[in-house]
Design an enzyme around this catalytic site. Structure first.
Site, PDB file in Angstrom:
ATOM      1  N   CYS A  50       0.853  -1.181   0.000  1.00 38.94           N
ATOM      2  CA  CYS A  50       0.000   0.000   0.000  1.00 38.94           C
ATOM      3  C   CYS A  50       0.890   1.232   0.000  1.00 38.94           C
ATOM      4  O   CYS A  50       1.636   1.467  -0.930  1.00 38.94           O
ATOM      5  CB  CYS A  50      -0.987  -0.017   1.162  1.00 38.94           C
ATOM      6  SG  CYS A  50      -0.222  -0.124   2.784  1.00 38.94           S
TER       7      CYS A  50
ATOM      8  N   ARG B 194      -2.258  -0.752   5.462  1.00 40.57           N
ATOM      9  CA  ARG B 194      -3.472  -1.277   4.845  1.00 40.57           C
ATOM     10  C   ARG B 194      -3.209  -2.647   4.232  1.00 40.57           C
ATOM     11  O   ARG B 194      -4.069  -3.519   4.217  1.00 40.57           O
ATOM     12  CB  ARG B 194      -3.974  -0.311   3.764  1.00 40.57           C
ATOM     13  CG  ARG B 194      -4.629   0.929   4.315  1.00 40.57           C
ATOM     14  CD  ARG B 194      -4.952   1.917   3.197  1.00 40.57           C
ATOM     15  NE  ARG B 194      -3.776   2.590   2.667  1.00 40.57           N
ATOM     16  CZ  ARG B 194      -3.802   3.452   1.661  1.00 40.57           C
ATOM     17  NH1 ARG B 194      -4.933   3.732   1.059  1.00 40.57           N
ATOM     18  NH2 ARG B 194      -2.693   4.034   1.249  1.00 40.57           N
TER      19      ARG B 194
END
Lengths: 299, 151
Positions: free
Chosen positions: A246, A251
């Site tokens: 990410c 994430r």
């Protein structure tokens, strides 16, 4: 080791032992072999009220190395766990804000150190709160324990830039927002710019924003729903090695958790350098726009 | 450094304590952030979003028409973002009611003196710098002293 949560929803997943429900946790609070860890984006959120007995681990100030862009070393990790009453055999249940982003990130770091029994509270802090369950500001006073000094394994579940370069043409999952993937945005919508000088994605990466794996209430989608997204729609194979990335690896640790433990993918690695490294690196290949693009010479 | 007295006092409070107590102080400040008056509570889109903060933060700036052009600040941030609320509360406690010239005179890096970077992390602290920059821009626009806009 605490018993596995027998919820039928979890039984569908490849590794049901990696999740617990709010009901299960409420029942097992206070078990001597269970330690609950809150890990949030907001450094103060825990202090406004947390699950009774839960300890706090902050990703920024406690899991990151204070100087090098890396994670804490084995001595620091042992100290961190020991102080919080986490023994090597403890069942550690992580939960946090923002659909458990930081909880899965902390869990991933614990796995780097080979801590065996780590689990996520399905739905995280928001679900616990929405159900009107108890939160307290009372600081727990865990009995310090001796946590062994264990070498970190950066091979199995962590990828570095060189690994990504040699993996080009293989399965890659970009979990950022569509705008970041295409290169229109250099950061998450509504988030600070964290200093990438180029926008776009790694050639060949599938775009699957991480939040697609979560329901409205922050719980994980069912096995069938996840399989429909990652396997049917994206054509990813659980037998092929996969790298997720990410912006800084938070994430994508959520997606790493989903692929590894809920769908049973083998050999999933999280590239924590992610776009803040790739987007600043000289002469690495980048594709802009909504298409995956391909790697020269590999197709 | 030329800081208005209330902000100077806050800086001294932070300087006087260790990392753990700095967080406690920030938490207390987050709880003291005043609620929005109705004219903003019902019209969130009239406020400016501070995109540099990790959690949604909106601010509004009003400047009186008196001689000193006193500045009034209004902030909105959700309860699940106590750090952002704490930063906003530092701005409110330290700058609300001060003359425009005083607000504009606050050094852009004043927050380094709070010593929060280590406790909170450099990334998170960035929101505070952005808040001050946006407050100053709005003050300049409203004072309309001919030097408005970006330098």
């Amino acid at each position: 080791m605490a018993p596995t949560d027998p919820s039928p929803k979890f039984a569908e997943y490849a590794h049901p032992e990696r999740l617990v429900s709010t009901d299960w946790l409420a029942e097992h609070l206070g078990d001597p072999d269970v330690v609950v860890v809150e890990s949030d984006e907001d450094v103060l959120l825990y202090d406004t009220g947390h699950i009774p007995g839960a300890v706090k681990i902050d990703w920024h100030t406690e899991l990151n190395h204070p100087v090098t862009r890396d994670y804490v070393d084995p001595e620091q990790f042992a100290l961190l766990c020991g102080e919080r009453g986490i023994a090597r055999e403890s069942t550690v249940v992580f939960y946090g804000d923002r659909n458990n982003w930081w909880a899965t990130y902390a869990l991933w770091v614990f796995r780097l150190f080979g801590h065996e029994d780590v689990r996520i509270l399905d739905g995280g802090r928001a679900k616990w709160q929405a159900e009107g369950r108890e939160l307290t500001t009372e600081q727990p006073k865990p009995n310090p324990v001796e946590y062994p000094i264990v070498e970190r394994d950066d091979i199995a579940i962590r990828a570095f830039k060189e690994d990504v370069l040699s993996h080009l043409g293989g399965q890659l999952v970009d979990v950022r927002s569509p705008g970041e993937y295409s290169g229109e945005l250099l950061h998450m919508p509504d988030y600070p710019q964290e200093g990438a000088v180029r926008g776009g994605h790694v050639p060949g990466a599938s775009s699957v924003p991480w939040a697609r794996a979560a329901n409205e209430d922050g719980t994980f989608k069912s096995r069938a729903e996840l399989s429909a997204i990652y396997e049917d729609e994206q054509g990813l194979s659980k037998d092929e090695p996969t790298i997720a990335y990410c912006r800084i690896g938070e994430r994508s640790s959520h997606t790493w958790f989903v692929l590894s433990y809920l769908l049973g993918f083998e050999g999933v690695r999280n590239y924590d350098g992610s776009w803040t490294e790739w987007g600043n690196s000289v002469r690495v290949p980048i594709v802009q726009g909504a298409d995956k693009g391909s790697v020269k010479g590999s197709s | 450094m030329t800081l208005p007295a209330p902000l100077e006092e806050l800086v001294e409070d932070f300087e006087a304590v260790g990392t753990k107590d700095k967080l406690q102080l920030l938490l207390e400040l987050s709880q003291e952030l005043p609620a929005l008056p109705a004219r903003y509570a019902d019209a969130a889109d009239s406020m400016e979003q501070v995109h540099e903060c990790q959690s949604p933060l909106f601010l509004a700036v009003e400047v009186d028409d008196d001689a000193e052009r006193h500045v009034h600040l209004f902030f909105s941030a959700p309860p699940e973002a106590p750090t952002t609320r704490g930063f906003a509360s530092i701005m409110h406690t330290g700058l609300d009611g001060e003359p425009a010239a005083t607000v504009l005179g606050v050094p852009d890096d004043f927050y380094t003196a709070l010593g929060l970077t280590q406790a909170v992390s450099p990334l998170r602290i960035r929101g505070m710098a952005a808040m001050l920059a946006r407050i100053k821009r709005q003050v300049r626009e409203q004072v309309g002293d001919g030097q408005g806009g970006e330098p």
